[in-house]
Design an enzyme around this catalytic site. Structure first.
Site, PDB file in Angstrom:
ATOM      1  N   CYS A 114       0.796  -1.247  -0.090  1.00 22.03           N
ATOM      2  CA  CYS A 114       0.068   0.122  -0.166  1.00 22.03           C
ATOM      3  C   CYS A 114       0.983   1.451   0.086  1.00 22.03           C
ATOM      4  O   CYS A 114       1.356   1.541  -1.197  1.00 22.03           O
ATOM      5  CB  CYS A 114      -1.066  -0.035   1.183  1.00 22.03           C
ATOM      6  SG  CYS A 114      -2.128   1.121   0.727  1.00 22.03           S
ATOM      7  N   HIS A 214      -3.765  -4.903   0.550  1.00 20.50           N
ATOM      8  CA  HIS A 214      -3.201  -5.331   1.926  1.00 20.50           C
ATOM      9  C   HIS A 214      -3.099  -6.848   1.851  1.00 20.50           C
ATOM     10  O   HIS A 214      -4.283  -7.319   2.286  1.00 20.50           O
ATOM     11  CB  HIS A 214      -3.891  -4.580   2.894  1.00 20.50           C
ATOM     12  CG  HIS A 214      -3.888  -3.145   3.343  1.00 20.50           C
ATOM     13  ND1 HIS A 214      -2.718  -2.588   3.904  1.00 20.50           N
ATOM     14  CD2 HIS A 214      -4.180  -2.004   2.695  1.00 20.50           C
ATOM     15  CE1 HIS A 214      -2.764  -1.409   3.950  1.00 20.50           C
ATOM     16  NE2 HIS A 214      -3.602  -0.901   3.175  1.00 20.50           N
ATOM     17  N   GLU A 216      -1.496  -8.603   3.877  1.00 21.30           N
ATOM     18  CA  GLU A 216      -1.580  -9.095   5.237  1.00 21.30           C
ATOM     19  C   GLU A 216      -3.074  -9.303   6.014  1.00 21.30           C
ATOM     20  O   GLU A 216      -3.331  -9.818   6.976  1.00 21.30           O
ATOM     21  CB  GLU A 216      -0.553  -8.172   6.381  1.00 21.30           C
ATOM     22  CG  GLU A 216      -1.230  -6.847   6.638  1.00 21.30           C
ATOM     23  CD  GLU A 216      -1.516  -5.606   5.474  1.00 21.30           C
ATOM     24  OE1 GLU A 216      -2.080  -4.555   5.814  1.00 21.30           O
ATOM     25  OE2 GLU A 216      -1.056  -5.830   4.225  1.00 21.30           O
TER      26      GLU A 216
END
Length: 234
Positions: A114, A214, A216
């Site tokens: 990001c 993202h 994660e």
């Protein structure tokens, strides 16, 4: 071999029990994904980016992740900030830009997430779209209120990102900015269905990619983290 991955962190005002002070923080999902992929984590908080400090930090890690966070200061790419931009974080901007440039110079395996993609592009001379709703007419990439948006991504055949993730996938988005002019040395490796840049490869790098989404937030899909750890191990 134990593979050490350095992750850039935030400096934020926090409350911990009776204490209210600035602290080095990073959402645990980042470290969880690196550990699950087989790496160990070294936190890299903003600090004065002297050449000696940058070199010593990168000597200690086998790979680097520049994480998400606040907007990059628009003045760093020659523009006045948009009214919707976050307040600048000059300490973090300077530190991460120095880390990125030095990591590329020494061909250290790299993953930008990001903000990390935006830092990479600005560090190499590119620019950003400061407020996507002005360009695409919607807030599809950032609902606000800490709610991640699901968006389709189409990868570019022949790129490193395509080789890792296949032709298309659905990702978790939370950004109101994106790459505008792509810096020299980067190749666009994925776009949204509206043409917004969603990933880049670093040309000529042993392993160098950055994504606008993202990963994660999708801990059941560790392909990006696993690929970084594998490259770092080599």
């Amino acid at each position: 071999m134990t593979v050490a991955i350095g992750l850039s962190t935030y400096l934020e005002h926090t409350e911990m029990g009776l204490w209210k002070r600035s602290a080095t923080v990073l959402p645990k999902v980042y470290t969880d994904c690196v550990i699950a992929a087989g790496g160990v984590v070294l936190a890299l908080p903003p600090q004065p980016p002297t050449p000696a400090a940058v070199a010593r930090v990168l000597d200690a890690v086998d790979g680097l992740i520049i994480t998400g966070g606040k907007d990059v200061d628009a003045r760093l790419y020659g523009q006045e900030p948009h009214p919707e931009n976050d307040a600048p974080r000059p300490d973090r901007d300077a530190w991460e830009i120095a880390l990125v440039r030095a990591a590329i110079e020494r061909d250290l395996p790299f993953l930008g997430i990001c903000r990390g993609l935006q830092v990479l592009n600005v560090a190499l001379g590119g620019t950003l779209i400061q407020h996507l709703p002005d360009v695409i007419g919607s807030t599809r990439y950032s609902y606000g209120n800490a709610t991640f948006a699901d968006n389709p991504v189409h990868t570019v055949p022949g790129t490193r990102i395509a080789g890792m993730l296949g032709p298309e996938l659905t990702v978790k988005s939370y950004h109101h900015q994106a790459v505008d002019r792509v810096a020299d040395g980067l190749t666009v490796s994925a776009r949204g269905d509206d043409g917004v840049v969603q990933a880049v490869d670093i040309d000529g790098a042993r392993f160098g990619v950055a994504v606008q989404w993202h990963p994660e937030e999708s801990p059941d899909d560790l392909r990006l983290f696993a690929a970084l750890v594998a490259a770092a191990a080599r």
